[in-house]
Design an enzyme around this catalytic site. Structure first.
Site, PDB file in Angstrom:
ATOM      1  CG  ASP A  57      -2.030   0.955   1.224  1.00 29.93           C
ATOM      2  OD1 ASP A  57      -2.331   1.489   0.139  1.00 29.93           O
ATOM      3  OD2 ASP A  57      -2.636   1.188   2.286  1.00 29.93           O
ATOM      4  CD  GLU A  72      -0.319   5.640  -3.971  1.00 29.37           C
ATOM      5  OE1 GLU A  72      -1.068   4.659  -4.160  1.00 29.37           O
ATOM      6  OE2 GLU A  72       0.138   5.923  -2.847  1.00 29.37           O
ATOM      7  CG  ASP A 120      -8.343   4.223   0.555  1.00 29.48           C
ATOM      8  OD1 ASP A 120      -8.166   2.991   0.583  1.00 29.48           O
ATOM      9  OD2 ASP A 120      -7.545   5.028   1.062  1.00 29.48           O
TER      10      ASP A 120
END
Length: 936
Positions: free
Chosen positions: A491, A494, A614
């Site tokens: 997670d 980015e 999300d």
């Protein structure tokens, strides 16, 4: 040693490049063979600041559109473009614009393998920096079904996606023996067209070329386009991209609940369908940030802020073949472990391992299948990777819990973030070893770039450093020894940064009070030491939802190993983490790697899977999940799913029941929600329990069919989950149908996605459609597509078999995928209007690192004469001999009076005249046996 990586990067630096070509003569318009189809692109790359007013054209005819539908003057000028409304042009002239640029093509050298030539600047715009005066064109006939177009500056090395990150042929290394396309060009002003030979369709015409250091643009157009899809990642209420809209491709940590914004991944590919129903596609192989605008005629304009043009045109002619061609370039999707196709459960906010143990037990007590239990960052000690909270998640108890899961044929997957906690005095081995080996990304001063994520101050691993992969593997090995996880959830990659909140933080330090009271509030002291740096402040501003491209991530001036700037490599960070994790897991677990990554890039499907991020517990998010999942089928990442029932906010019983039904029929199926939101495990409501049992029962039954589709994706690049437009592209009624989909190629799913609804107005494309479960013919659309209103009570989802598509399935009601594999199988055989059907079955152990090391592959065929046969193509999996095929269910067989197996009468059969279903039972055939079944 880290070559010159500590040195500050000079502003206006060169980009590394490969495959520069030069060539002599010819001249104007010409056609070359073998060549490729024509698709429409526009790409812009920008870097150097300028005095915009001085370069704004006074003539309307000189204007080149720099905006998108609805752009304002401030948004236009922030991009570095000119703004001047025109009142008398009937809307034809852009208000946000820059000056047209013209290149002419000279020194053309044709060959059987492509075209080389020189592009010379005739008139420039200097829209976002000086125009490059001389460019090199290279058209490469690399494959029979795609062509490659490269344009770069021959005098300067420029950045391109490294070939060890996305493996693909180096320029000039591979050529097709024959081709299904032709390439033609116009020398002045330069344009290039790719024509598909099979129907003479122009599928790609490149024009409007601009090439500056940090701004590159081109437009790609095609004839007769009725729709464009792809260009992600973003959450959208419609899968087809509306004309006039711009998609920004820039990896960003932002809730997927926000629609029409750039999200976690960058996939610069598109698929177009024409009025004939034929499809083609385009790919711009670039990791740089970009805006991609869809014009009124579905022409595609790329505006890119670095690198070069490396475009691929895929000929099609159907959507499935476009995706096959695309994945032949960027890499075929990985084969998922068999266990990963079952139900997964997680929640951010579990308070202890004991609560997690109770959750797993509750699923079992409710009779809901569960294969994988996950843990979010709650389990960590101070949110540090590879650690367990000694109070609430003591390592010994977690290890015992995982052992219990293993004994119940279940699996465990924990989350791991890329940010490594910075605490020199804590004795934290991942940090100490990473610093000692110099494995972290540097800021522009040469110090490790300090960011802030969940543990507070963090450093980011430098995936470009060849030593980082071994360090990463060492950490995973030690972590696996603490508790034997089966996969990794990567997670925040980015990468996400709680600091650099305005994109100007080039360097940061810990003032001594970090982390603070609120984990997500930046507590570092950050500075802007080079306000003229054109990496952190590029002259063309893409439509990043946070503004400056460095906002809430690493500074663009940060430097990776080998002097690679984060400006160029940002969109690759998540993919390179997945690559390192994939290689590590294969060694650490000895099994097929399972990695779920939030950030993705073109070709990442070969090393990881994805979830849609999300989302929120809303009906709009439920509906939009279909679009995002279908987008990723195009992107070569078929193993994808959404957080079922919604991640953000409190769900409702009705919404959760409907989402459990829909989400169970998607490739990746996981219930997951956030800290502070009400629990939403399926067993908490009676209706949701019933809905989950029904839909998961259908999925677990059809696992052999789904797994076989993943084999075709892995081996050939085929689609797994399919939008109706992907399968029936010549049917105008499905172009904007984003509420139904095909599970595989042969099962139609028609979910309720509207609050309060108990029926579905479903569309059935041409064919015969049989009801799942009973096998009765539900809709005869053999003469053309039809609408039908279907009953859909709260705990039910309408499913229909497509005539002609055989579904191998399990019998019984398993609680895990391991249990399912021990059950006898059946073949569901829905006949088409010609009484024909076909299908296949792929079998292996489900966990081997190489799926093709030992496998069995069987084809089934019902040619329309009242027979069904099995042919074994490959028989290398020993378990196939003990996998039993007991039953065959033939839908639409017509009245039956006799059944024979291998020419001998078979008495164990029934025919239901009301449903028209023939059921043959008790066959006891090995899955690797060849046989023939006859009925009359």
């Amino acid at each position: 040693p880290r070559p010159t990586a500590h040195a500050p990067v000079a502003v206006g630096r060169a980009f590394p490049a490969h495959g520069v070509v030069r060539g002599p003569d010819p001249g104007s318009a010409s056609t070359m063979r073998p060549a490729a189809a024509s698709v429409g692109f526009v790409v812009l790359l920008a870097l150097l600041p300028r005095d915009h007013a001085a370069d704004c054209p006074t003539s309307v005819a000189q204007r080149v559109d720099c905006g998108y539908s609805g752009i304002t003057s401030s948004q236009c000028e922030a991009k570095g473009c000119c703004w001047s409304p025109v009142d008398d042009d009937n809307g034809a002239a852009p208000w946000c614009f820059f000056t047209a640029t013209q290149y002419d093509l000279t020194d053309v050298v044709p060959s059987p393998n492509g075209i080389k030539g020189t592009l010379s600047l005739v008139s420039g715009s200097a829209a976002h920096g000086a125009d490059v005066e001389t460019l090199q064109l290279q058209v490469l006939f690399e494959a029979e079904d795609y062509v490659r177009v490269r344009i770069t500056d021959p005098s300067t090395k420029r950045w391109e996606v490294p070939y060890d990150v996305v493996p693909r042929p180096a320029p000039g290394s591979t050529f097709a023996v024959s081709n299904g396309y032709s390439v033609s060009y116009t020398a002045s002003p330069f344009s290039l067209t790719v024509t598909r030979d099979s129907d003479s369709a122009n599928v790609f015409t490149m024009s409007n070329l601009m090439f500056e250091d940090q701004f590159i643009q081109f437009t790609a157009a095609a004839d007769g386009v009725v729709g464009t899809w792809g260009l992600g990642e973003s959450t959208r209420s419609e899968e087809r991209i509306p004309t006039g809209q711009t998609r920004t491709l820039w990896a960003r940590d932002s809730a997927a609940a926000g629609f029409d914004n750039n999200l976690y991944g960058s996939h610069p590919m598109y698929v177009q369908v024409t009025d004939s129903g034929a499809a083609h596609g385009g790919l711009l192989m670039s990791s740089n940030g970009m805006d991609v605008t869809l014009g009124s005629d579905n022409e595609v304009t790329f505006r890119v802020i670095g690198g070069m043009i490396d475009a691929y045109v895929m000929m099609g002619t159907d959507v499935n073949s476009v995706v096959q061609q695309y994945t032949s370039i960027v890499g075929r999707p990985a084969m998922p472990p068999f266990w990963s196709l079952g139900l997964h459960n997680c929640k951010y906010g579990y308070t202890s391992v004991y609560q997690v143990e109770a959750v797993v037990a509750n699923y079992s007590a409710a009779g809901i299948p569960l294969d994988v239990q996950w843990m979010d960052i709650d389990y960590m000690n101070q949110y540090r990777d590879y650690s367990y909270d000694p109070a609430n998640f003591p390592q010994a108890e977690v290890a015992s819990f995982v052992d219990t899961l293993t004994s119940n044929n279940q699996r465990f997957v924990p989350i791991v973030d890329p940010g490594i906690s910075v605490d020199p005095d804590a004795g934290y081995a991942p940090y100490d070893q990473g610093v000692a080996q110099d494995l972290f990304v540097k800021d522009l001063t040469g110090a490790p770039y300090l960011s802030q994520v969940w543990p507070g101050p963090t450093y980011f691993p430098d995936w470009f450093n060849p030593a980082t992969a071994d360090w990463w593997k060492d950490q995973l090995q030690l972590f696996h020894e603490q508790a034997a996880f089966s996969g990794q959830w990567t997670d925040m990659n980015e990468p996400s940064n709680f600091c650099n909140v305005d994109g100007t933080a080039q360097t940061c330090v810990n003032p001594g009070n970090c982390p603070g009271a609120v984990q997500t509030d930046c507590c570092l002291a950050c500075s802007n030491v080079d306000p003229g740096n054109t990496l952190d402040y590029p002259p063309y501003r893409i439509g990043n939802g946070y503004g400056l491209v460095g906002t809430k991530t690493m500074a663009m001036s940060a430097v990776h190993y080998g002097n690679v700037t984060h400006y160029d490599a940002h969109n690759l960070f998540g993919m390179m983490e997945a690559m390192a994790t994939n290689a590590a897991l294969a060694d650490v677990t000895g099994e097929r790697p399972f990695i779920l990554s939030r950030s993705t890039f073109a070709g990442q499907g070969r090393v990881s899977f994805h979830w849609t991020g999300d989302n929120a517990a809303t009906w709009n998010d439920l509906a939009a999940s279909i679009n995002t999942i279908l987008d990723f089928q195009l992107f070569g990442m078929p193993m994808v799913g959404a957080d079922i029932c919604g991640f953000l906010d409190d769900t409702t019983e009705e919404l959760c029941a409907r989402w459990a039904l829909l989400g169970s029929l998607t490739p990746f199926t996981r219930n997951h929600n956030t800290l502070g939101a009400a629990p939403q495990e399926f067993y908490l409501w009676e209706s949701v329990t019933e809905a989950a049992r029904y839909a998961l029962g259908a999925k677990y039954a059809m696992l052999p069919y789904l797994y076989t589709h993943f084999y075709h994706a892995f081996n050939d690049g085929c689609l797994v989950m399919r939008g109706l437009w992907m399968e029936f592209s010549s049917d105008a009624n499905v172009i904007d149908n984003h509420s139904q989909f095909l599970f595989g190629a042969g099962v139609l799913v028609s979910p309720v996605i509207t609050q309060g609804a108990t029926t579905v107005d479903a569309y059935f494309p041409k064919g015969l459609w049989y009801e799942y479960g009973s096998g009765a013919l539900a809709v005869d659309a053999s003469s053309g597509g039809r609408y039908a209103t279907l009953d859909a009570p709260l705990t039910f989802i309408p499913l229909h078999h497509r005539g002609g598509y055989i579904v191998p399935a399990y019998s019984g009601a398993p609680m895990t995928t391991v249990e399912a594999r021990s059950l006898p199988m059946k073949l569901l055989v829905p006949l088409c209007s010609q009484s024909m059907a076909a299908g296949d079955l792929f079998l292996d152990d489900g966990v081997g690192v190489d799926p093709l090391a030992e496998f069995t592959y069987v084809q089934f065929n019902a040619p329309g004469d009242g027979t069904l046969s099995a042919s074994v193509v490959q028989d290398g999996y020993a378990g196939a001999a003990t996998t039993v095929l007991d039953d065959v269910v033939v839908m639409g067989s017509g009245a039956v009076s006799a059944v024979a197996l291998n020419g001998r009468a078979w008495d164990a059969w029934t025919y239901d005249a009301d449903s028209g279903v023939l059921t043959v039972t008790g066959l006891g055939l090995a899955a690797n046996a060849e046989w023939s079944l006859q009925w009359s």
